[in-house]
Design an enzyme around this catalytic site. Sequence first.
Site, PDB file in Angstrom:
ATOM      1  CD  GLU A 115      -2.691   1.114   2.587  1.00 52.57           C
ATOM      2  OE1 GLU A 115      -3.805   1.662   2.585  1.00 52.57           O
ATOM      3  OE2 GLU A 115      -2.211   0.552   3.600  1.00 52.57           O
ATOM      4  CD  GLN A 173       0.505  32.391   2.281  1.00 46.33           C
ATOM      5  OE1 GLN A 173      -0.255  31.550   2.746  1.00 46.33           O
ATOM      6  NE2 GLN A 173       0.477  33.666   2.655  1.00 46.33           N
TER       7      GLN A 173
END
Length: 399
Positions: free
Chosen positions: A261, A356
């Site tokens: 995974e 940002q």
Amino acid sequence: MIQWSETHQSVRDMVRDFVEKEIVPQLDELEYGGLPPYEILRKFVKTFGLDEMAKASFERRIAEDQGDKKPAADTPRDAALSLIPTIEISRHAQGLVTAMGVSMGLTGGAIMSKGTLEQKTRWALPLLTLEKVGAWAITEPNSGSDAFGQMKSTAKKVDGGYRLNGNKTFITNGPYADTIVFICKLDEEGVPAEQRKIVSFILDSGMEGLEQSKPFHKMGIGSSPTGELFLQDVYVEEDRLLGGSVNSYGRGGAKATFAQERAGIAAMALGIIERALELSVEYAKERKQFGQAIGEFQLIQLKLANMEVARVNVQNMVFRYIEMSQQGLPMSMAEASSMKLYAAQAAMDVSTQAVQIFGGNGYMREYRVEQLMRDAKILQIYGGTDEMQVLAIAKDLLR
């Protein structure tokens, strides 16, 4: 490996074209409108022949298991060909990679790895081709990183089979899964809970006593349906016990699946980082403030430079993983966990800086960087949290 080959670039361009034409136009419905991703994923699988490759591999494995042919000698696989789609899809909809990987990789892979011949022929192929949707159920409401220690779900031996009880949560594909690998503890009289064997069963949707919840509303990866499973006295015959024995798929098997995974996390992170940087560079050139493009300001340049450093570092980690796979060399636990830890943190840092740079626009859905930021956060949580990666790295170094 220091760069993508011409073949890799050709595959990348084809995947990118598919994503732009088939996924991006439906992105809002996938992420926010509750559109299940499976038809789009099936189209992807068929477009690139992944279903036919899965069938050929499946038939070869079954023939080997039946003794009809000798096991084929291991040949190095080009890991890049599996990671490139992960990178390209993650640039726009990381949740699709999660949904596909859990169904084909985790669930189908667990059955192919540990299942009996009968179990493989009965359940595996439809999962490997995405004809059916799979879920791998281990996490519970009171567990997380301590998946085994806090596990409450049980299997009790009864005449002819087992009775399953328990509750699983945060299960990828849970709401729509056709086939579920359910991991629980064997309820043995006189054996303390912490010492009980870990066992797994293969379940089908619609079984009496099995309830699948509606999809959760999540912070990110909306294109990956996540839900809960409730089992109340679900009766299963012994042929659904994965591997055919209570010792076939225990803690070791589940942990091996954990490693599988985690393998694609760096590729997912790279896709997010590439897209966030690409969008930020474009915006820094176009956005004007105080009479000039914001890309002319050194503080913006610093952000872009740091983002590029992160991109190069994560790409080099992916290249190293590909090269080691080609040579049949396994990564140590410390290195694999380091790659996952750094890549996840880098994806979060880069996507946050992208928001940002965009300022107020970055907070708006239409500019997409806010989605990248929300998607990036899960990389620090699933497949092992940042904190658990630190522990894994330290333990491996000190062993």
